[in-house]
Design an enzyme around this catalytic site. Structure first.
Site, mmCIF file in Angstrom:
data_model
loop_
_atom_site.group_PDB
_atom_site.id
_atom_site.type_symbol
_atom_site.label_atom_id
_atom_site.label_comp_id
_atom_site.label_asym_id
_atom_site.label_seq_id
_atom_site.Cartn_x
_atom_site.Cartn_y
_atom_site.Cartn_z
ATOM 1 N N LYS A 36 -90.098 -46.922 -42.222
ATOM 2 C CA LYS A 36 -89.092 -47.972 -43.037
ATOM 3 C C LYS A 36 -88.534 -46.732 -44.192
ATOM 4 O O LYS A 36 -89.348 -46.185 -44.920
ATOM 5 C CB LYS A 36 -89.560 -49.096 -43.696
ATOM 6 N N LYS A 58 -59.461 -47.373 -19.861
ATOM 7 C CA LYS A 58 -60.606 -47.716 -19.027
ATOM 8 C C LYS A 58 -60.369 -47.542 -17.573
ATOM 9 O O LYS A 58 -61.647 -47.741 -16.698
ATOM 10 C CB LYS A 58 -61.438 -48.469 -19.818
ATOM 11 N N ASN A 67 -73.220 -56.042 -34.832
ATOM 12 C CA ASN A 67 -71.972 -56.697 -34.984
ATOM 13 C C ASN A 67 -72.237 -58.321 -35.121
ATOM 14 O O ASN A 67 -73.372 -58.810 -34.464
ATOM 15 C CB ASN A 67 -70.810 -56.264 -34.293
ATOM 16 N N ASP A 122 -70.102 -48.545 -30.833
ATOM 17 C CA ASP A 122 -69.368 -47.206 -30.158
ATOM 18 C C ASP A 122 -70.458 -46.170 -30.516
ATOM 19 O O ASP A 122 -70.335 -45.010 -29.965
ATOM 20 C CB ASP A 122 -67.989 -47.171 -30.865
ATOM 21 N N ASP A 173 -69.759 -44.891 -22.886
ATOM 22 C CA ASP A 173 -68.981 -46.141 -22.823
ATOM 23 C C ASP A 173 -69.460 -46.793 -21.212
ATOM 24 O O ASP A 173 -69.170 -46.199 -20.271
ATOM 25 C CB ASP A 173 -67.508 -45.743 -22.680
ATOM 26 N N ILE A 174 -70.016 -47.880 -21.111
ATOM 27 C CA ILE A 174 -70.416 -48.616 -20.436
ATOM 28 C C ILE A 174 -69.532 -48.883 -19.078
ATOM 29 O O ILE A 174 -69.629 -48.415 -17.832
ATOM 30 C CB ILE A 174 -71.399 -49.880 -20.435
ATOM 31 N N LYS A 203 -56.238 -50.186 -23.867
ATOM 32 C CA LYS A 203 -57.821 -50.119 -23.316
ATOM 33 C C LYS A 203 -57.875 -50.292 -21.698
ATOM 34 O O LYS A 203 -58.807 -49.851 -21.156
ATOM 35 C CB LYS A 203 -58.795 -51.261 -23.764
HETATM 36 O O1 PMT Z 1 -70.570 -62.934 -28.226
HETATM 37 P P1 PMT Z 1 -69.400 -63.746 -28.829
HETATM 38 O O2 PMT Z 1 -69.892 -64.330 -30.433
HETATM 39 O O3 PMT Z 1 -69.178 -65.137 -27.948
HETATM 40 O O4 PMT Z 1 -68.113 -63.282 -29.024
HETATM 41 C C1 PMT Z 1 -67.328 -62.811 -27.795
HETATM 42 C C2 PMT Z 1 -66.764 -61.517 -28.033
HETATM 43 C C3 PMT Z 1 -65.778 -61.622 -29.227
HETATM 44 C C4 PMT Z 1 -67.695 -60.430 -28.427
HETATM 45 C C5 PMT Z 1 -65.932 -61.020 -26.792
HETATM 46 O O5 PMT Z 1 -64.976 -62.191 -26.373
HETATM 47 C C6 PMT Z 1 -65.320 -59.810 -26.703
HETATM 48 O O6 PMT Z 1 -64.201 -59.715 -27.296
HETATM 49 N N1 PMT Z 1 -65.992 -58.678 -26.408
HETATM 50 C C7 PMT Z 1 -65.531 -57.323 -26.325
HETATM 51 C C8 PMT Z 1 -65.577 -56.976 -27.844
HETATM 52 C C9 PMT Z 1 -65.030 -55.482 -28.199
HETATM 53 O O7 PMT Z 1 -65.363 -55.169 -29.322
HETATM 54 O O8 PMT Z 1 -64.752 -54.680 -27.250
HETATM 55 P P2 PMT Z 1 -64.334 -53.003 -27.568
HETATM 56 O O9 PMT Z 1 -62.827 -53.219 -27.626
HETATM 57 O O10 PMT Z 1 -65.195 -52.498 -28.503
HETATM 58 O O11 PMT Z 1 -64.422 -52.395 -25.854
HETATM 59 C C10 PMT Z 1 -63.744 -52.767 -24.863
HETATM 60 C C11 PMT Z 1 -64.191 -53.261 -23.599
HETATM 61 O O12 PMT Z 1 -65.233 -51.934 -23.337
HETATM 62 C C12 PMT Z 1 -65.596 -54.189 -23.890
HETATM 63 O O13 PMT Z 1 -65.210 -54.992 -22.213
HETATM 64 C C13 PMT Z 1 -66.688 -53.741 -23.997
HETATM 65 O O14 PMT Z 1 -67.819 -54.580 -23.286
HETATM 66 C C14 PMT Z 1 -66.733 -52.608 -23.442
HETATM 67 N N2 PMT Z 1 -67.457 -51.277 -23.872
HETATM 68 C C15 PMT Z 1 -67.081 -50.927 -25.169
HETATM 69 C C16 PMT Z 1 -67.821 -49.686 -25.638
HETATM 70 C C17 PMT Z 1 -68.834 -49.203 -25.069
HETATM 71 N N3 PMT Z 1 -69.736 -48.204 -25.519
HETATM 72 N N4 PMT Z 1 -69.218 -49.666 -23.732
HETATM 73 C C18 PMT Z 1 -68.293 -50.853 -23.132
HETATM 74 O O15 PMT Z 1 -68.759 -51.205 -22.105
#
Ligand code: PMT
Length: 410
Positions: free
Chosen positions: A289, A341, A210, A279, A306-307, A337
């Protein structure tokens, strides 16, 4: 001594013989990682040329308050917003008097009045002027108003006298400027963060990822380090250099990020999940390849761990901060969320063209049990310092509450 990496320092130079050292001050600030812009008062021009300071800072020097060209470029309000700190060195007796009175009759005093950043002054003057009651009263006013005073030192003076009033040496000034950012609010704590994207390989050259650059997470790691924490940053693939004095572990996939976090988080008091973790990952990874074949193909994906949610299940769990990147219904989605979480705080950012991902600026909506707070749009480096301050306050408040509940039960 701290660091000035990613810091924007406005160096004000007022009229005094110590202004000849300003070129060295710029050099020392830049050596510590700062970007420096210089503002000179009219008097400073008698001791050092703007050209010298332009050459060493790499930027034009600002001198005029009422200059239409300058105001059309970076005017006094933009300059005041630009700086993460203002250092006035040398600060003459006259400059200190004008600052203490709250005057805005030249560019430097106007910027000092208009900035929200910390302001520090390095007095430099003859010992009699330094000992004068009027100067003492001005300094007391400045200190009361939150201005930091660096020095002065003692020794032989340009006027031939010996005593207090010598400006501190440039290296010392740069070191003290870096300490303006060392808040100590996370002293003795271990903070683990994730940052950047993950890369879920399809074959040796292709993968799912991403647009996260890591800028937000790296800025938070640096701000946590400045606040006194020992910091472990688990980073997905980014082009950013490792933040100074931060233990940085480079990983690629969500599974590797999960393994690295779980290996280090048990000793952490605070976990901040900034990474945009994939995800899903492909069920299989081709060892060679993949060749172009059918007109239409499909890729089977499986859920990644999910960490953040996994760390939340640890007993005891650290103080947990998540991020939510949303294109719509920011608060509702982020709140969901937070609850799903089971975390303490969520920092929600709107993402889209020029917002959140990739951009140098960001704004955040902080949602927790105690309420909602907005951090307005600003550079990620500055936003990170405000967020770390906020997290530290919440962390300490919740630990105090827990301790008093336990004491109550006994
Ligand atoms: O890196 P930059 O270009 O500066 O951009 C910053 C950012 C936009 C990436 C950052 O500010 C941000 O919003 N990060 C979270 C992005 C996200 O998509 O979150 P999520 O909605 O998928 O997940 C929610 C939370 O769970 C997050 O804290 C994520 O780190 C955590 N998570 C999600 C999925 C997973 N498998 N494990 C996790 O720990």
């Amino acid at each position: 001594m701290g660091t000035l990496t990613n810091k924007r320092i406005l160096l004000g130079v007022s009229g005094g013989i110590a202004a000849y050292k300003s070129a060295d001050t710029v050099r020392r600030l830049r050596e510590m990682g700062a970007e420096v812009r210089v503002i000179m008062t009219r008097g400073a021009g008698s001791f050092i040329t703007p050209l010298t300071l332009q050459a060493v800072s790499g930027h034009p020097v600002y001198q005029q308050l009422l200059d239409t060209d300058a105001e059309a470029g970076m005017g006094h309000i933009e300059l005041a917003r630009w700086g993460d700190a203002v250092l006035v060195a040398p600060a003459s007796a006259n400059f200190l008097a004008r600052l203490a009175q709250g005057r805005a009759d030249d560019l430097l005093t106007a910027v000092c009045l208009a900035t929200e950043a910390p302001v520090a002054v390095a007095p430099a003057m003859n010992r009699q002027m330094w000992n004068n009651a009027a100067t003492k009263a001005n300094l007391a006013t400045l200190q009361k108003n939150g201005v930091r005073i660096f020095g002065p030192g003692e020794g032989s003076q340009a006027c031939g006298e010996v005593g207090p009033g010598r400006m501190l040496e440039p290296a010392d000034l740069a070191g003290r400027t870096s300490e303006l950012f060392s808040t100590g609010v996370l002293d003795g704590l271990h903070v683990v963060l994730t940052a950047g994207p993950t890369w879920e390989a399809i074959d040796p050259v292709r993968g799912l990822t991403n647009r996260s650059t890591g800028k937000m997470g790296y800025a938070l790691a640096a701000a946590a380090m400045e606040a006194g924490a020992s910091v472990t940053l688990v980073s997905g693939p980014t082009s950013l250099p490792d933040p100074e004095r931060v233990r940085t572990l480079r990983v690629e996939s969500a599974q590797e990020m999960y393994d690295a976090v779980l290996a280090h988080v048990s000793s952490a008091e605070i976990f901040i999940a900034v990474a945009a973790v994939a995800d899903y990952r492909p069920v299989t990874r081709a060892s060679e390849k993949a060749k172009k074949s059918a007109e239409r193909i499909s890729l089977e994906l499986v859920r990644n761990p999910d960490i953040l949610a996994s760390v939340a299940e640890l007993k005891p769990a650290p103080y947990l901060v998540g991020f939510a990147a949303e294109t719509e219904q920011l608060e509702q989605n982020a709140r969901r969320k937070l609850e799903e979480k089971k975390i303490d705080l969520i920092a929600a950012n709107r993402v889209g063209a020029d917002l959140g991902f990739e951009s140098d600026d960001n704004s955040l909506l902080l949602i927790g049990r105690h309420g909602v707070t907005t951090l307005t749009a600003q550079p990620k480096t500055r936003l990170a310092r405000s967020l770390i301050q906020y997290i530290a306050e919440r962390y300490h408040a919740e630990r105090r509450d827990q301790n008093s509940r336990q004491a109550h039960r006994r």
